[in-house]
Design a protein around this motif. Sequence first.
Motif, mmCIF file in Angstrom:
data_model
loop_
_atom_site.group_PDB
_atom_site.id
_atom_site.type_symbol
_atom_site.label_atom_id
_atom_site.label_comp_id
_atom_site.label_asym_id
_atom_site.label_seq_id
_atom_site.Cartn_x
_atom_site.Cartn_y
_atom_site.Cartn_z
ATOM 1 N N ALA A 71 0.856 -1.194 0.000
ATOM 2 C CA ALA A 71 0.000 0.000 0.000
ATOM 3 C C ALA A 71 0.884 1.233 0.000
ATOM 4 O O ALA A 71 2.059 1.178 0.383
ATOM 5 N N LYS A 72 0.309 2.329 -0.433
ATOM 6 C CA LYS A 72 1.038 3.592 -0.395
ATOM 7 C C LYS A 72 0.065 4.714 -0.063
ATOM 8 O O LYS A 72 -1.150 4.573 -0.187
ATOM 9 N N GLY A 73 0.616 5.818 0.377
ATOM 10 C CA GLY A 73 -0.203 6.965 0.735
ATOM 11 C C GLY A 73 0.567 8.247 0.506
ATOM 12 O O GLY A 73 1.788 8.232 0.297
ATOM 13 N N ASN A 74 -0.144 9.360 0.564
ATOM 14 C CA ASN A 74 0.502 10.652 0.356
ATOM 15 C C ASN A 74 -0.097 11.689 1.292
ATOM 16 O O ASN A 74 -0.953 11.368 2.125
ATOM 17 N N LEU A 75 0.371 12.916 1.142
ATOM 18 C CA LEU A 75 -0.050 14.003 2.025
ATOM 19 C C LEU A 75 -0.951 15.013 1.325
ATOM 20 O O LEU A 75 -1.079 16.155 1.770
ATOM 21 N N GLU A 76 -1.592 14.597 0.246
ATOM 22 C CA GLU A 76 -2.385 15.557 -0.526
ATOM 23 C C GLU A 76 -3.555 16.123 0.283
ATOM 24 O O GLU A 76 -3.980 17.255 0.042
ATOM 25 N N GLN A 77 -4.092 15.341 1.240
ATOM 26 C CA GLN A 77 -5.184 15.877 2.046
ATOM 27 C C GLN A 77 -4.728 17.043 2.919
ATOM 28 O O GLN A 77 -5.550 17.808 3.429
ATOM 29 N N PHE A 78 -3.395 17.172 3.079
ATOM 30 C CA PHE A 78 -2.838 18.294 3.835
ATOM 31 C C PHE A 78 -2.201 19.325 2.903
ATOM 32 O O PHE A 78 -1.344 20.114 3.305
ATOM 33 N N ARG A 79 -2.637 19.277 1.631
ATOM 34 C CA ARG A 79 -2.206 20.249 0.610
ATOM 35 C C ARG A 79 -0.705 20.195 0.356
ATOM 36 O O ARG A 79 -0.059 21.216 0.106
ATOM 37 N N VAL A 80 -0.157 18.988 0.444
ATOM 38 C CA VAL A 80 1.264 18.782 0.161
ATOM 39 C C VAL A 80 1.375 17.753 -0.953
ATOM 40 O O VAL A 80 0.877 16.627 -0.819
ATOM 41 N N ARG A 81 2.003 18.124 -2.044
ATOM 42 C CA ARG A 81 2.158 17.214 -3.177
ATOM 43 C C ARG A 81 3.615 16.734 -3.270
ATOM 44 O O ARG A 81 4.529 17.383 -2.784
ATOM 45 N N GLY A 82 3.770 15.580 -3.906
ATOM 46 C CA GLY A 82 5.108 15.069 -4.154
ATOM 47 C C GLY A 82 5.716 14.305 -3.004
ATOM 48 O O GLY A 82 6.893 13.934 -3.077
ATOM 49 N N VAL A 83 4.963 14.076 -1.937
ATOM 50 C CA VAL A 83 5.479 13.312 -0.803
ATOM 51 C C VAL A 83 4.605 12.078 -0.629
ATOM 52 O O VAL A 83 3.383 12.188 -0.480
ATOM 53 N N SER A 84 5.206 10.923 -0.674
ATOM 54 C CA SER A 84 4.448 9.688 -0.508
ATOM 55 C C SER A 84 5.273 8.673 0.266
ATOM 56 O O SER A 84 6.497 8.787 0.367
ATOM 57 N N VAL A 85 4.573 7.695 0.833
ATOM 58 C CA VAL A 85 5.214 6.598 1.555
ATOM 59 C C VAL A 85 4.591 5.306 1.046
ATOM 60 O O VAL A 85 3.377 5.232 0.832
ATOM 61 N N GLU A 86 5.410 4.310 0.845
ATOM 62 C CA GLU A 86 4.935 3.014 0.368
ATOM 63 C C GLU A 86 5.512 1.916 1.247
ATOM 64 O O GLU A 86 6.639 2.039 1.764
ATOM 65 N N THR A 87 4.758 0.849 1.432
ATOM 66 C CA THR A 87 5.238 -0.268 2.228
ATOM 67 C C THR A 87 4.684 -1.565 1.672
ATOM 68 O O THR A 87 3.622 -1.585 1.045
ATOM 69 N N LYS A 88 5.404 -2.631 1.868
ATOM 70 C CA LYS A 88 4.846 -3.945 1.548
ATOM 71 C C LYS A 88 4.177 -4.501 2.793
ATOM 72 O O LYS A 88 4.548 -4.155 3.927
ATOM 73 N N TYR A 89 3.179 -5.327 2.584
ATOM 74 C CA TYR A 89 2.435 -5.940 3.678
ATOM 75 C C TYR A 89 2.922 -7.361 3.932
ATOM 76 O O TYR A 89 3.386 -8.050 3.010
ATOM 77 N N ASP A 90 2.786 -7.780 5.165
ATOM 78 C CA ASP A 90 3.044 -9.179 5.528
ATOM 79 C C ASP A 90 1.726 -9.935 5.358
ATOM 80 O O ASP A 90 0.950 -10.093 6.299
ATOM 81 N N GLU A 91 1.470 -10.364 4.121
ATOM 82 C CA GLU A 91 0.210 -11.031 3.816
ATOM 83 C C GLU A 91 0.004 -12.287 4.653
ATOM 84 O O GLU A 91 -1.106 -12.561 5.113
#
Length: 462
Positions: A71-91
């Motif tokens: 999964a990955k996510g970003n900070l766009e809800q806080f009006r910040v673009r170009g910053v994201s974090v991604e991680t793999k899950y332990d399925e």
Amino acid sequence: MAVVGGIAVPHPPIILPEVGRGEEWKIEATIRAYREAARTIADMRPDTIIITSPHTVLYAEYFHVSPGKSAKGNLEQFRVRGVSVETKYDEAFAKELEKLAHEEGFPAGTDGERDPSLDHGTLIPLRFLQEAGLSGIPVVRVGLSGLDAEKHYQLGQLIAQTAEQMGRKTVIAASGDLSHKLKEDGPYGYAPQGPQFDKKATEALREADFMELLELAPDLCEEAAECGLRSFLILAGALDGKAVAPRLLSYEGPFGVGYGVATFHVTGNDPTREFGRRYHDKKRKRAAEQKAREDVYVRLARASLEHYVNTGTVLHRPEGLPDEMLDERAGVFVSLKKRGKLRGCIGTIAAGRECIADEIINNAVSAGTEDPRFAPVSRIELEELTYSVDVLGKAQPVESAEEFDTKRFGVIVTSVGRRGLLLPDLEGIDTPQQQIEIALQKAGIGRGEPYSIKKFEVIRHK
């Protein structure tokens, strides 16, 4: 291998420089502590990181575990673009946890995902953990629920059991802020319960006093507008029965929201720290004492709803009831409360059944399943409910509000086929005029419309 430690951390977006833009240094102690906590986790060399977040999928009676490979996510809800974090899950861990929960009849699993992207309650801890060198470690994201403190603690115990069965060296990152009501000029204002909650919670984290966390009063938590307690309880449950070395690294609240950072390192086993068992025993004892105080009216209401929820059928009138319950007819209201809050209330103004006992049986079921303000009571809630039964006396007409008091009399207002009722002695209703106004609202009677008033007394059974 099993759970080897954990951290309790906040998730204020302003802590990230891309959001704070200089304001983050007002919580510099929190930033330093966060980095130290992340390094502490990294030093444990975990195989799996569990992140519990208040801001991922949340259900009233179910714990959601995020499915999928990543999964990955970003900070766009806080009006910040170009910053994201991604991680793999332990399925594999998520599936094993779901399997164990199913076997235990516990309401947790991967069903019901609404938004796979990382919420900020997960993204912010991940940012610090990845900066500490944990980018390649798979994550299990776990949401909270509307269930009670004990259920969150039990989920932590299931996480620990899953880690043990899989041989995974596991750590928990419990994401959550403290009170949101620390300052008048803060985003949520001030309540005296805010600092009270933060003091109790941080002391409990400092001492790893998980019983204190379990027993924090729900009213205090609600008035404090806390965010992270249930997240911390999952962490605590995962450390149940373990000797731990706790450290409270920092506490700040300059923006009106409490931010605490604490670490916990498992140093061995300690049967004196089996808080889950002790809490359950205390809770069961309190419930038994409560039931022992219930009179026959309340016992019948409880038996009626429990029978219906468990079997789907209406309880047959039991033997051995007092004569007044069998020979007399009256209107009856049955009220349910859960953790001190109303959970349902349905009643009849006048007798509609053969006797008071039948009125109680049917109205108890209706209170638990037909009150339009609430979802039907589920089986898992039954042990948390408290009951009261009001048997109504004959209604008497009155000319004005001055003829009765709110503690003794209930009120019925009527206008052109519309009718509203309010029981007596309700919290927060201090004057007859308040009582009448609420009854008018319930009846849908508007201002200026003519109406008549009747008063009635009740015998309240608890």
